[in-house]
Write a protein that holds these residues in place. Structure first.
Motif, PDB file in Angstrom:
ATOM      1  N   UNK A   1       0.814  -1.212   0.000  1.00 52.97           N
ATOM      2  CA  UNK A   1       0.000   0.000   0.000  1.00 52.97           C
ATOM      3  C   UNK A   1       0.844   1.255   0.000  1.00 52.97           C
ATOM      4  N   UNK A   2       1.708   1.405   1.002  1.00 48.92           N
ATOM      5  CA  UNK A   2       2.505   2.626   1.138  1.00 48.92           C
ATOM      6  C   UNK A   2       3.945   2.460   0.676  1.00 48.92           C
TER       7      UNK A   2
ATOM      8  N   UNK B   1     -12.070 -26.206   2.885  1.00 56.31           N
ATOM      9  CA  UNK B   1     -12.907 -25.167   2.298  1.00 56.31           C
ATOM     10  C   UNK B   1     -12.799 -25.101   0.774  1.00 56.31           C
ATOM     11  N   UNK B   2     -12.101 -26.045   0.170  1.00 55.02           N
ATOM     12  CA  UNK B   2     -11.974 -26.073  -1.279  1.00 55.02           C
ATOM     13  C   UNK B   2     -11.098 -24.956  -1.824  1.00 55.02           C
ATOM     14  N   UNK B   3     -10.096 -24.537  -1.044  1.00 52.04           N
ATOM     15  CA  UNK B   3      -9.198 -23.467  -1.462  1.00 52.04           C
ATOM     16  C   UNK B   3      -7.810 -24.025  -1.728  1.00 52.04           C
ATOM     17  N   UNK B   4      -7.103 -23.333  -2.640  1.00 45.54           N
ATOM     18  CA  UNK B   4      -5.718 -23.701  -2.854  1.00 45.54           C
ATOM     19  C   UNK B   4      -4.977 -22.450  -3.294  1.00 45.54           C
ATOM     20  N   UNK B   5      -3.765 -22.287  -2.781  1.00 47.27           N
ATOM     21  CA  UNK B   5      -2.971 -21.100  -3.095  1.00 47.27           C
ATOM     22  C   UNK B   5      -2.607 -21.100  -4.569  1.00 47.27           C
ATOM     23  N   UNK B   6      -2.658 -19.918  -5.188  1.00 41.08           N
ATOM     24  CA  UNK B   6      -2.387 -19.824  -6.613  1.00 41.08           C
ATOM     25  C   UNK B   6      -0.895 -19.839  -6.915  1.00 41.08           C
ATOM     26  N   UNK B   7      -0.072 -19.342  -6.013  1.00 42.16           N
ATOM     27  CA  UNK B   7       1.372 -19.343  -6.212  1.00 42.16           C
ATOM     28  C   UNK B   7       2.041 -19.189  -4.856  1.00 42.16           C
ATOM     29  N   UNK B   8       3.336 -19.149  -4.854  1.00 44.35           N
ATOM     30  CA  UNK B   8       4.056 -18.969  -3.604  1.00 44.35           C
ATOM     31  C   UNK B   8       4.184 -17.523  -3.188  1.00 44.35           C
ATOM     32  N   UNK B   9       3.610 -16.621  -3.963  1.00 50.38           N
ATOM     33  CA  UNK B   9       3.740 -15.198  -3.676  1.00 50.38           C
ATOM     34  C   UNK B   9       2.758 -14.739  -2.598  1.00 50.38           C
ATOM     35  N   UNK B  10       3.197 -13.754  -1.817  1.00 46.19           N
ATOM     36  CA  UNK B  10       2.362 -13.158  -0.780  1.00 46.19           C
ATOM     37  C   UNK B  10       2.404 -11.649  -0.902  1.00 46.19           C
ATOM     38  N   UNK B  11       1.388 -11.016  -0.362  1.00 46.89           N
ATOM     39  CA  UNK B  11       1.331  -9.555  -0.314  1.00 46.89           C
ATOM     40  C   UNK B  11       1.355  -9.146   1.149  1.00 46.89           C
ATOM     41  N   UNK B  12       2.219  -8.219   1.491  1.00 42.08           N
ATOM     42  CA  UNK B  12       2.335  -7.732   2.863  1.00 42.08           C
ATOM     43  C   UNK B  12       1.800  -6.312   2.933  1.00 42.08           C
ATOM     44  N   UNK B  13       0.985  -6.032   3.959  1.00 35.89           N
ATOM     45  CA  UNK B  13       0.363  -4.721   4.127  1.00 35.89           C
ATOM     46  C   UNK B  13       0.559  -4.270   5.569  1.00 35.89           C
ATOM     47  N   UNK B  14       0.806  -2.984   5.751  1.00 29.12           N
ATOM     48  CA  UNK B  14       0.907  -2.412   7.095  1.00 29.12           C
ATOM     49  C   UNK B  14      -0.423  -2.631   7.833  1.00 29.12           C
ATOM     50  N   UNK B  15      -0.382  -2.702   9.155  1.00 26.21           N
ATOM     51  CA  UNK B  15      -1.640  -2.853   9.898  1.00 26.21           C
ATOM     52  C   UNK B  15      -2.388  -1.534  10.008  1.00 26.21           C
TER      53      UNK B  15
ATOM     54  N   UNK C   1      -5.533   0.612   8.014  1.00 25.18           N
ATOM     55  CA  UNK C   1      -6.602   0.448   7.032  1.00 25.18           C
ATOM     56  C   UNK C   1      -6.353   1.284   5.774  1.00 25.18           C
ATOM     57  N   UNK C   2      -5.718   2.422   5.947  1.00 24.98           N
ATOM     58  CA  UNK C   2      -5.410   3.271   4.795  1.00 24.98           C
ATOM     59  C   UNK C   2      -4.487   2.549   3.821  1.00 24.98           C
ATOM     60  N   UNK C   3      -3.522   1.801   4.327  1.00 27.18           N
ATOM     61  CA  UNK C   3      -2.613   1.043   3.455  1.00 27.18           C
ATOM     62  C   UNK C   3      -3.371  -0.062   2.725  1.00 27.18           C
TER      63      UNK C   3
ATOM     64  N   UNK D   1      -3.655  -0.155  -1.284  1.00 22.44           N
ATOM     65  CA  UNK D   1      -3.185  -1.325  -2.037  1.00 22.44           C
ATOM     66  C   UNK D   1      -4.278  -1.844  -2.967  1.00 22.44           C
ATOM     67  N   UNK D   2      -5.515  -1.854  -2.501  1.00 23.09           N
ATOM     68  CA  UNK D   2      -6.625  -2.324  -3.332  1.00 23.09           C
ATOM     69  C   UNK D   2      -6.912  -1.337  -4.464  1.00 23.09           C
ATOM     70  N   UNK D   3      -6.832  -0.054  -4.183  1.00 25.48           N
ATOM     71  CA  UNK D   3      -7.161   0.977  -5.164  1.00 25.48           C
ATOM     72  C   UNK D   3      -6.077   1.129  -6.230  1.00 25.48           C
ATOM     73  N   UNK D   4      -4.818   1.017  -5.838  1.00 24.16           N
ATOM     74  CA  UNK D   4      -3.713   1.287  -6.763  1.00 24.16           C
ATOM     75  C   UNK D   4      -3.081   0.035  -7.369  1.00 24.16           C
ATOM     76  N   UNK D   5      -3.646  -1.136  -7.126  1.00 22.10           N
ATOM     77  CA  UNK D   5      -3.123  -2.351  -7.736  1.00 22.10           C
ATOM     78  C   UNK D   5      -1.936  -2.961  -7.027  1.00 22.10           C
ATOM     79  N   UNK D   6      -1.782  -2.692  -5.756  1.00 28.21           N
ATOM     80  CA  UNK D   6      -0.659  -3.250  -5.002  1.00 28.21           C
ATOM     81  C   UNK D   6      -0.712  -4.761  -4.899  1.00 28.21           C
ATOM     82  N   UNK D   7      -1.914  -5.317  -4.780  1.00 33.21           N
ATOM     83  CA  UNK D   7      -2.045  -6.773  -4.682  1.00 33.21           C
ATOM     84  C   UNK D   7      -1.671  -7.436  -6.007  1.00 33.21           C
ATOM     85  N   UNK D   8      -2.121  -6.874  -7.108  1.00 39.17           N
ATOM     86  CA  UNK D   8      -1.774  -7.419  -8.428  1.00 39.17           C
ATOM     87  C   UNK D   8      -0.269  -7.361  -8.646  1.00 39.17           C
ATOM     88  N   UNK D   9       0.360  -6.284  -8.214  1.00 36.89           N
ATOM     89  CA  UNK D   9       1.807  -6.141  -8.350  1.00 36.89           C
ATOM     90  C   UNK D   9       2.528  -7.189  -7.499  1.00 36.89           C
ATOM     91  N   UNK D  10       2.045  -7.436  -6.287  1.00 38.35           N
ATOM     92  CA  UNK D  10       2.689  -8.408  -5.407  1.00 38.35           C
ATOM     93  C   UNK D  10       2.541  -9.830  -5.927  1.00 38.35           C
TER      94      UNK D  10
END
Length: 151
Positions: free
Chosen positions: A20-21, A62-76, A78-80, A84-93
């Motif tokens: 996010x930041x 729950x029928x879930x499986x991770x898509x890749x080994x990549x993770x996204x880290x976000x500060x604790x 809410x603004x971050x 991250x959701x608004x500016x594409x931070x998750x897609x970048x990660x």
């Protein structure tokens, strides 16, 4: 002679960048999310960003499986999470296009996961879990303090 406390204080802490930041912080101070496939269908519309710890232990149930080994880290903060959701931070990660992320739902899911992990570790009663409980409690406190600071 060095004590265990001195050795622990001199150890390197893994550093991660908030999506996010873009601030670099110790990994233990950030919330970790992953991209999961929901169900058996491989389509992109069946993907969801979720807190990593919440589904890692019960993913098959729950029928879930991770898509890749990549993770996204976000500060604790809410603004971050919202940034991250608004500016594409998750897609970048995740280095791929992701479905739209609902920051409010992801924020509350992270809060529930932290509360559950703290409760589980406290019920285990082991003294070895005390440092981890303190780290998680500090993260939960930072989340509660950041609720009012939405950008």
């Amino acid at each position: 002679m060095t004590t265990a406390t001195e050795v622990a204080s001199n150890m390197h802490a893994p550093m991660r960048t908030c999506v996010g930041c873009r601030a670099v912080r110790p990994q233990a101070e950030l919330l970790r999310s992953k991209l999961f496939h929901v169900g058996t269908d491989e389509s992109a519309d069946k993907e969801q960003v979720l807190p990593d710890q919440s589904v890692r232990t019960c993913a098959k149930r729950h029928g879930l499986r991770a898509s890749s080994g990549r993770s996204a880290y976000v500060c604790p903060a809410r603004a971050c999470m919202e940034r991250a959701a608004r500016r594409g931070g998750f897609a970048r990660a995740f280095a791929r296009k992701t479905p739209p992320v609902d920051p409010a739902a992801l924020w509350s899911a992270h809060g529930e996961v932290l509360a559950g992990m703290i409760d589980l570790l406290n019920r285990s009663g082991g003294t070895a879990a005390a440092p981890r409980v303190q780290r998680l409690a500090a993260l939960a406190t930072a989340m509660r303090a950041a609720v009012g600071r939405v950008s």
